[in-house]
Scaffold this active site. Sequence first.
Site, PDB file in Angstrom:
ATOM      1  N   ARG A  95      98.315   7.566   8.328  1.00  0.00           N
ATOM      2  CA  ARG A  95      98.950   8.286   9.678  1.00  0.00           C
ATOM      3  C   ARG A  95      98.300   7.230  10.694  1.00  0.00           C
ATOM      4  O   ARG A  95      99.086   7.180  11.635  1.00  0.00           O
ATOM      5  CB  ARG A  95      98.501   9.491   9.853  1.00  0.00           C
ATOM      6  CG  ARG A  95      99.077  10.504   9.014  1.00  0.00           C
ATOM      7  CD  ARG A  95      98.501  11.918   9.382  1.00  0.00           C
ATOM      8  NE  ARG A  95      98.993  12.556  10.327  1.00  0.00           N
ATOM      9  CZ  ARG A  95      98.752  13.818  10.761  1.00  0.00           C
ATOM     10  NH1 ARG A  95      97.866  14.651   9.886  1.00  0.00           N
ATOM     11  NH2 ARG A  95      99.255  14.536  11.891  1.00  0.00           N
ATOM     12  N   SER A 150     107.751  15.599  25.210  1.00  0.00           N
ATOM     13  CA  SER A 150     108.235  17.174  25.049  1.00  0.00           C
ATOM     14  C   SER A 150     107.336  18.106  24.413  1.00  0.00           C
ATOM     15  O   SER A 150     107.708  19.377  24.578  1.00  0.00           O
ATOM     16  CB  SER A 150     109.396  16.826  23.862  1.00  0.00           C
ATOM     17  OG  SER A 150     108.732  16.424  22.669  1.00  0.00           O
ATOM     18  N   ASP A 155     107.626  24.143  19.884  1.00  0.00           N
ATOM     19  CA  ASP A 155     106.672  25.169  19.107  1.00  0.00           C
ATOM     20  C   ASP A 155     106.626  26.533  20.027  1.00  0.00           C
ATOM     21  O   ASP A 155     106.382  27.660  19.218  1.00  0.00           O
ATOM     22  CB  ASP A 155     105.222  24.582  19.242  1.00  0.00           C
ATOM     23  CG  ASP A 155     105.387  23.040  19.006  1.00  0.00           C
ATOM     24  OD1 ASP A 155     104.828  22.820  17.688  1.00  0.00           O
ATOM     25  OD2 ASP A 155     105.490  22.184  19.555  1.00  0.00           O
ATOM     26  N   ARG A 158     109.515  28.311  18.937  1.00  0.00           N
ATOM     27  CA  ARG A 158     109.198  29.019  17.724  1.00  0.00           C
ATOM     28  C   ARG A 158     108.264  30.230  17.942  1.00  0.00           C
ATOM     29  O   ARG A 158     108.554  31.297  16.923  1.00  0.00           O
ATOM     30  CB  ARG A 158     108.724  27.837  16.684  1.00  0.00           C
ATOM     31  CG  ARG A 158     109.495  26.692  16.324  1.00  0.00           C
ATOM     32  CD  ARG A 158     108.912  26.031  15.482  1.00  0.00           C
ATOM     33  NE  ARG A 158     109.702  24.816  15.031  1.00  0.00           N
ATOM     34  CZ  ARG A 158     109.462  23.535  14.757  1.00  0.00           C
ATOM     35  NH1 ARG A 158     108.276  23.081  14.836  1.00  0.00           N
ATOM     36  NH2 ARG A 158     109.952  22.572  14.236  1.00  0.00           N
ATOM     37  N   HIS A 182     100.532  19.019  20.308  1.00  0.00           N
ATOM     38  CA  HIS A 182     101.751  19.108  19.520  1.00  0.00           C
ATOM     39  C   HIS A 182     101.362  18.840  18.067  1.00  0.00           C
ATOM     40  O   HIS A 182     101.645  17.621  17.834  1.00  0.00           O
ATOM     41  CB  HIS A 182     103.135  18.476  20.108  1.00  0.00           C
ATOM     42  CG  HIS A 182     104.255  18.621  18.893  1.00  0.00           C
ATOM     43  ND1 HIS A 182     104.899  19.406  18.614  1.00  0.00           N
ATOM     44  CD2 HIS A 182     104.855  17.616  18.279  1.00  0.00           C
ATOM     45  CE1 HIS A 182     105.932  19.479  17.763  1.00  0.00           C
ATOM     46  NE2 HIS A 182     105.682  18.104  17.435  1.00  0.00           N
TER      47      HIS A 182
HETATM   48  P1  NAD Z   1     114.983   9.013  12.531  1.00  0.00           P
HETATM   49  O1  NAD Z   1     114.029   7.917  11.673  1.00  0.00           O
HETATM   50  O2  NAD Z   1     115.847   9.592  11.923  1.00  0.00           O
HETATM   51  O3  NAD Z   1     115.123   8.123  13.965  1.00  0.00           O
HETATM   52  C1  NAD Z   1     114.364   7.161  14.441  1.00  0.00           C
HETATM   53  C2  NAD Z   1     115.186   5.986  15.117  1.00  0.00           C
HETATM   54  O4  NAD Z   1     114.611   5.358  15.766  1.00  0.00           O
HETATM   55  C3  NAD Z   1     115.714   5.234  13.752  1.00  0.00           C
HETATM   56  O5  NAD Z   1     117.343   5.203  13.881  1.00  0.00           O
HETATM   57  C4  NAD Z   1     115.269   3.674  14.286  1.00  0.00           C
HETATM   58  O6  NAD Z   1     116.179   2.636  13.924  1.00  0.00           O
HETATM   59  C5  NAD Z   1     115.058   3.985  15.510  1.00  0.00           C
HETATM   60  N1  NAD Z   1     114.295   2.710  16.035  1.00  0.00           N
HETATM   61  C6  NAD Z   1     112.993   2.421  15.460  1.00  0.00           C
HETATM   62  N2  NAD Z   1     112.425   1.511  16.381  1.00  0.00           N
HETATM   63  C7  NAD Z   1     113.291   1.529  17.469  1.00  0.00           C
HETATM   64  C8  NAD Z   1     113.195   0.628  18.606  1.00  0.00           C
HETATM   65  N3  NAD Z   1     112.204  -0.308  19.122  1.00  0.00           N
HETATM   66  N4  NAD Z   1     114.283   0.596  19.706  1.00  0.00           N
HETATM   67  C9  NAD Z   1     115.214   1.557  19.182  1.00  0.00           C
HETATM   68  N5  NAD Z   1     115.242   2.487  18.455  1.00  0.00           N
HETATM   69  C10 NAD Z   1     114.346   2.108  17.418  1.00  0.00           C
HETATM   70  O7  NAD Z   1     113.619   9.958  12.956  1.00  0.00           O
HETATM   71  P2  NAD Z   1     113.982  11.331  13.650  1.00  0.00           P
HETATM   72  O8  NAD Z   1     114.060  12.389  12.737  1.00  0.00           O
HETATM   73  O9  NAD Z   1     115.078  11.224  14.613  1.00  0.00           O
HETATM   74  O10 NAD Z   1     112.608  11.656  14.564  1.00  0.00           O
HETATM   75  C11 NAD Z   1     112.369  10.889  15.571  1.00  0.00           C
HETATM   76  C12 NAD Z   1     111.006  11.093  16.165  1.00  0.00           C
HETATM   77  O11 NAD Z   1     110.949  12.285  16.734  1.00  0.00           O
HETATM   78  C13 NAD Z   1     109.789  10.923  15.156  1.00  0.00           C
HETATM   79  O12 NAD Z   1     108.706  10.343  15.532  1.00  0.00           O
HETATM   80  C14 NAD Z   1     109.603  12.530  14.859  1.00  0.00           C
HETATM   81  O13 NAD Z   1     108.452  12.679  14.484  1.00  0.00           O
HETATM   82  C15 NAD Z   1     109.651  13.021  16.179  1.00  0.00           C
HETATM   83  N6  NAD Z   1     110.021  14.356  16.328  1.00  0.00           N
HETATM   84  C16 NAD Z   1     109.379  15.024  17.327  1.00  0.00           C
HETATM   85  C17 NAD Z   1     109.447  16.228  17.663  1.00  0.00           C
HETATM   86  C18 NAD Z   1     108.856  16.916  18.784  1.00  0.00           C
HETATM   87  O14 NAD Z   1     108.998  18.173  19.026  1.00  0.00           O
HETATM   88  N7  NAD Z   1     108.147  16.110  19.719  1.00  0.00           N
HETATM   89  C19 NAD Z   1     110.317  17.277  16.731  1.00  0.00           C
HETATM   90  C20 NAD Z   1     110.851  16.602  15.749  1.00  0.00           C
HETATM   91  C21 NAD Z   1     110.727  15.001  15.573  1.00  0.00           C
END
Ligand code: NAD
Length: 320
Positions: A95, A150, A155, A158, A182
């Site tokens: 992680r 965000s 949460d 939810r 979060h």
């Molecule tokens: P995903 O892997 O489907 O999408 C991530 C995208 O980022 C990919 O398409 C990748 O090509 C792109 N990427 C990586 N490096 C990049 C860069 N330097 N410039 C531009 N694009 C780039 O992941 P996801 O399921 O869409 O999740 C995205 C993020 O959101 C994760 O970190 C996930 O943990 C987070 N997330 C946050 C919450 C929240 O409440 N904060 C909730 C759900 C997911």
Amino acid sequence: MKNDRVTGQGRKVVVVGAGSVGATFCYALAQSGLADEIILIDRNEELARGQVLDLVHGKPFFPTVKIGAGTEDDYADAQLVVVTAGSAQRPGETRLQLLQKNAEIVGSIAESVSRQGCQGVMLIVTNPVDVLTCVALKRSGWERNRVIGSGTVLDSARFRYLLGNHCGVDVHNVHAYILGEHGDSEFAAWSMTNVAGIKINDYCPICNKCSDWKAERGKIEQQVREAAYQIINAKGSTHFAVGMSLLKITTSILRKQNSVLSVSVLLNGEFGLKDVCLSVPCVVSDGGIKKIISSPLDTEETVLLNRSAAVIKKAIDSLS
Ligand code: NAD
């Protein structure tokens, strides 16, 4: 593919990261009619173009909006830049290694948004969102009200859903917040929770739906904490509710709505904490965070908020 876009006009939202979360948010935003222009950017340019093509084919069915795949030049006149870009955890990767990688991704995007002279708001979504909000703030050099995480907006949604469901009351009549990180150390601010304007401690005896409401509260809080794991185990990622949470934050910014949302913000003495981003209730409007509401938490909640802050600070300190 021809880009269907006009720059420098109206309410422009740039979404960085065209994966599950970024694309779902774009879909919700397009349907909302809130933005004049939506730009999607991904380091995988083909993915961004594909998502845009899929979205524009829905144009006959949603309000008029320009949608296109973009570049970092698009940051300049954006009112809002939403950062969902990140790396997924690879087998064998710790992680901490993932944190280091995502900090570099989000940090360099934040630098680029700032370099382009963007005057808008940056909304960080990539996890671990509180740590990365701190990183984006530092690398952009922006003031703290314009760099928001965000946080626990999802949460809190939810939590409201589960509580409403448990009490047999419409979710819209439940006011409740999850605060802190979060992540695993987040907690329910029961002292701020009310149903139909009635404090939860007074509502439970009226509701009389369960024999041991203290135990039920613990169960509900645990379900909120485990929700993401449960969904990821079942379908690989979470994206619908987070997309709606991002839409809520976006609405408050673009419409100057002053909604009170538990976004992640840098604390500067509020709640007795400094130099850490975490979620507390904030008034969100066009310039980002207009006000941090220093809600009077009870003793136990204050301990839990401090515990969350310590977890996040430790992760920040681990970054080289
Ligand atoms: P995903 O892997 O489907 O999408 C991530 C995208 O980022 C990919 O398409 C990748 O090509 C792109 N990427 C990586 N490096 C990049 C860069 N330097 N410039 C531009 N694009 C780039 O992941 P996801 O399921 O869409 O999740 C995205 C993020 O959101 C994760 O970190 C996930 O943990 C987070 N997330 C946050 C919450 C929240 O409440 N904060 C909730 C759900 C997911």
